[in-house]
Scaffold this active site. Structure first.
Site, PDB file in Angstrom:
ATOM      1  N   ARG A 131      54.735  29.120   4.521  1.00  0.00           N
ATOM      2  CA  ARG A 131      54.283  30.178   3.624  1.00  0.00           C
ATOM      3  C   ARG A 131      55.461  30.676   2.779  1.00  0.00           C
ATOM      4  NH1 ARG A 131      49.680  32.227   1.377  1.00  0.00           N
ATOM      5  NH2 ARG A 131      49.349  34.435   1.761  1.00  0.00           N
ATOM      6  N   THR A 412      43.030  27.489  -3.737  1.00  0.00           N
ATOM      7  CA  THR A 412      43.877  26.990  -2.661  1.00  0.00           C
ATOM      8  C   THR A 412      43.356  25.587  -2.436  1.00  0.00           C
ATOM      9  OG1 THR A 412      44.252  29.181  -1.775  1.00  0.00           O
ATOM     10  CG2 THR A 412      44.327  27.383  -0.181  1.00  0.00           C
ATOM     11  N   THR A 430      48.677  26.281  -1.075  1.00  0.00           N
ATOM     12  CA  THR A 430      48.187  27.093  -2.188  1.00  0.00           C
ATOM     13  C   THR A 430      49.294  27.581  -3.117  1.00  0.00           C
ATOM     14  OG1 THR A 430      46.752  28.986  -2.684  1.00  0.00           O
ATOM     15  CG2 THR A 430      48.370  29.312  -0.956  1.00  0.00           C
ATOM     16  N   ASP A 454      49.161  38.571  -2.223  1.00  0.00           N
ATOM     17  CA  ASP A 454      48.592  38.561  -0.865  1.00  0.00           C
ATOM     18  C   ASP A 454      49.230  39.612   0.039  1.00  0.00           C
ATOM     19  OD1 ASP A 454      46.509  36.835  -1.039  1.00  0.00           O
ATOM     20  OD2 ASP A 454      47.566  35.084  -0.284  1.00  0.00           O
ATOM     21  N   SER A 483      48.073  35.635   5.068  1.00  0.00           N
ATOM     22  CA  SER A 483      47.185  34.632   4.461  1.00  0.00           C
ATOM     23  C   SER A 483      45.848  34.592   5.189  1.00  0.00           C
ATOM     24  CB  SER A 483      47.860  33.264   4.550  1.00  0.00           C
ATOM     25  OG  SER A 483      46.959  32.247   4.189  1.00  0.00           O
ATOM     26  N   SER A 484      44.876  33.973   4.546  1.00  0.00           N
ATOM     27  CA  SER A 484      43.581  33.712   5.197  1.00  0.00           C
ATOM     28  C   SER A 484      43.406  32.225   5.503  1.00  0.00           C
ATOM     29  CB  SER A 484      42.436  34.151   4.281  1.00  0.00           C
ATOM     30  OG  SER A 484      42.521  35.518   4.016  1.00  0.00           O
ATOM     31  N   GLY A 504      39.467  29.076  -0.686  1.00  0.00           N
ATOM     32  CA  GLY A 504      38.437  30.103  -0.875  1.00  0.00           C
ATOM     33  C   GLY A 504      38.929  31.511  -0.627  1.00  0.00           C
ATOM     34  N   GLY A 505      40.259  31.735  -0.642  1.00  0.00           N
ATOM     35  CA  GLY A 505      40.768  33.106  -0.485  1.00  0.00           C
ATOM     36  C   GLY A 505      40.215  33.741   0.773  1.00  0.00           C
TER      37      GLY A 505
HETATM   38  N1  GLY Z   1      46.429  32.849  -1.100  1.00  0.00           N
HETATM   39  C1  GLY Z   1      45.290  32.842  -0.278  1.00  0.00           C
HETATM   40  C2  GLY Z   1      45.630  32.944   1.162  1.00  0.00           C
HETATM   41  O1  GLY Z   1      46.728  32.604   1.550  1.00  0.00           O
HETATM   42  O2  GLY Z   1      44.817  33.369   1.927  1.00  0.00           O
END
Ligand code: GLY
Length: 602
Positions: A131, A412, A430, A454, A483-484, A504-505
């Site tokens: 990340r 993403t 992403t 985020d 993050s998701s 999909g965020g």
């Molecule tokens: N940028 C979307 C996530 O990391 O959840």
């Protein structure tokens, strides 16, 4: 942080609690009579013609020796070629990550970050957090004005929106530890695609044409990704046009020749830092030199006779997925049927509680104490479920994160790889929004992320996905933003079973949750599960969004009568890329028909 497997019998306490709040919905008719399963293929039977369970009737790809499913046909082809050349799943995954950075610039990246979950063929599981991090000069209130109000757009577009990229370091680490082919071999396909060009799909062409104005505004004087270098020119890209990326090819060659140093030091680092100075961004050569990805203990969680192997924080995805699965595990979803009102109701209520917890507790575990084990424990989940009622939707305003002794861009991307030995890789990566911050690094030719959005840039203020955050996810120098992303691998009876994930965020976790349940509870094939229409609830805003056709009129009426707010989407949810191991040992590659996603196997 070590996140231990909790055996299924530990869930008994939660199951008993659920039994006490009635496992039978007042209205769902038993769906068994309406579902026929023959040879593992699910067939939906319902009198209600308003429901159409599947986005398309695409069938999965079969392979016995290897499978790659990704967002772009060129990238899946690269992964397949690497497998055929004797590479393992990690070699193929690294090659796909770099190929996507060339052919899928909206989300594939070297200027962003991601997460990898890896299970080797002996059953050992790993996770890698690559990340992005906040730059060293980032501050908690950097996106607020003197009155404490959010300065709109600053965390989303332009130079200030970017975190320090992690993708190249992540791939170096993954390859160093598990790769079999040489680094040069796995980089070469991406270099070829960048230097020789590749023909755009219709979707590629539309995407690049759509951002022409931003490209001109944010990158004055640069010609990257423009069909015509004249800013006022309205020439658009078309399907079949060749996209050649000479500067990106040179950047990739530096990475090929020097490894990590080809990006985080020397020419590329200098170009990136100069670009930041030009656009008043914060990232310095020092930030780049100090960036390192981290191997973390994956989350391992039992669900019936399955083990879920998924991503721990800095992603919220793994904890959320396990919480949702455990909330609904005691209910007879299969008997009730796919997307019947009772099935949907318990899933929505699980999602509501999980997203409230996410906002309160989750952040970078190197900076905040994340109570991961407690959040997934049966005792805790039981306390979270006591206000569930069949009669009425729980009011999100009354739901807060629990107590412990913390519209959507699809851009993403996820890919899944399995090799002939049964090693499996699940990667979600992403730039955050489509084409990230839309800043292209001059001289290096790649998009930078807008991942700073985020973070919780102000407590209680929603980010671009409508997600609310708090102190746990506040900005701090060198901290990773929450993050998701939910790259996940499932074992069944101790053997590799499924590799799954999606972009999909904020909707990532709920799409992964449904895709898993569609297979293991409703008996769908992997491809049917990907094709299946989806829905999503995230606590706030307090509404359930759904793809057109996902719910029958009966389900809609029943849920509305209980106070659920439902909103039919004009667009779609999820871009899944998954692999399933069938009982005969063959692989089913399933790619999402909602976009250019493609599975390739042999
Ligand atoms: N940028 C979307 C996530 O990391 O959840």
């Amino acid at each position: 942080m070590s996140i231990r497997l909790v055996p299924y019998y530990c869930l008994l306490g939660f199951a008993l609690a659920v039994a006490s709040c009635k496992t039978q919905s007042p209205t769902t008719t038993t769906a068994d009579t309406k579902v026929k399963q023959s040879q593992g293929v699910y067939q939906y039977r319902d009198e209600d013609p308003t429901i159409k369970p599947f986005f398309s009737d695409r069938v999965g790809v079969t392979g016995r020796n290897g499978m790659v499913a990704s967002a772009h046909p060129e990238a899946s082809q690269v992964g397949l070629a690497i497998l055929k050349a004797g590479g393992n799943a990690v070699d193929a995954a690294v090659a796909v990550q770099f190929a996507l950075a060339v052919v899928y610039p909206g989300a594939g990246n070297i200027g962003g970050g991601g997460f990898m979950v890896y299970r080797d063929n002996a059953g050992k599981a790993y996770s890698l957090d690559y990340r992005e991090k906040a730059p060293g000069r980032a501050t908690q209130n950097m996106y607020l004005d003197s009155l404490g109000n959010v300065r709109p757009g600053l965390s989303i577009s332009g130079h200030l929106a970017s975190g320090v990229p992690g993708s190249v370091d992540g791939m170096v680490e993954a390859h160093k530890r598990f790769g079999k082919l040489t680094w040069a071999q796995v980089l070469q396909p991406a270099i070829d695609l960048a230097s020789k060009g590749f023909p755009l799909t219709e979707r590629d062409a539309l995407g690049l044409s759509r951002i022409k104005t931003d490209l001109n505004t944010i990158n004055p004087g640069k010609v990257y990704f423009l069909k015509s270098a004249v800013p006022t020119d309205t020439v658009s890209w078309h399907k079949g046009d060749l996209l050649i990326q000479t500067d990106l090819a040179k950047t990739l060659q530096r990475i090929q020749a020097q490894g990590r140093a080809g990006f985080y030091e020397g020419e590329t680092a200098r170009l990136l830092a100069e670009e930041m100075v030009r656009g008043k961004g914060l990232i310095t050569e020092e930030d780049l030199k100090n960036y390192h990805s981290i191997w973390r203990d994956p989350i391992l969680a039992a669900y019936k006779n399955y083990n879920v192997i998924t991503m721990p924080p800095t992603s919220s995805g793994g904890i959320a997925l396990v919480q949702m699965m455990r909330f609904t595990e005691p209910y007879p979803l299969r008997k009730w049927g796919w997307n019947r009102d009772s099935t949907v109701q318990v899933m929505i209520e699980a999602e509501r509680r999980v997203y409230a917890d996410r906002a309160k507790f989750l952040g970078d575990p190197d900076f905040v104490k994340v109570p991961a084990t407690q959040l997934m424990s049966p005792e805790y989940l039981r306390t979270r479920w006591t206000d569930f009622s069949w009669a009425k939707a729980t009011d999100s305003r009354a739901v807060r994160g629990g107590t412990i002794p913390g519209y959507e861009s699809l851009e993403t991307t996820h890919f899944s790889v399995v090799d002939k030995e049964g090693n499996a890789v699940s990667i979600t990566t992403t730039l955050n929004g489509g084409y990230g911050s839309r800043v292209v690094i001059g001289g290096a030719g790649f998009f930078m992320n807008n991942e700073m959005d985020d973070f919780s840039i102000k407590p209680g203020s929603p980010n671009m996905y409508g997600l609310i955050g708090n102190q746990a996810n506040a900005i701090a120098p060198h901290k990773r933003m929450l993050s998701s992303m939910t790259p996940t691998i499932l074992e069944k009876d101790g053997k590799l079973f499924m590799v799954v994930g999606t972009p999909g965020g904020s909707t990532i976790m709920t799409s992964v949750y449904q895709t898993i349940l569609n297979v293991i509870e409703h008996g769908m094939t992997m491809q049917q599960s990907v094709n299946a229409l989806k829905f999503h609830h995230q606590w706030l805003p307090d509404k359930t969004i759904f793809e057109n056709g996902a719910f029958s009129s009966t389900t809609i009426e029943t849920l509305k009568s209980r106070g659920y707010i439902l909103e039919q989407l004009s667009n779609t949810l999820g871009r899944m890329d998954c692999v399933l191991v069938r009982p005969d040992g063959s692989y089913e590659g399933a790619s999402d028909p909602r976009a250019d996603n493609t599975a390739r196997g042999y």
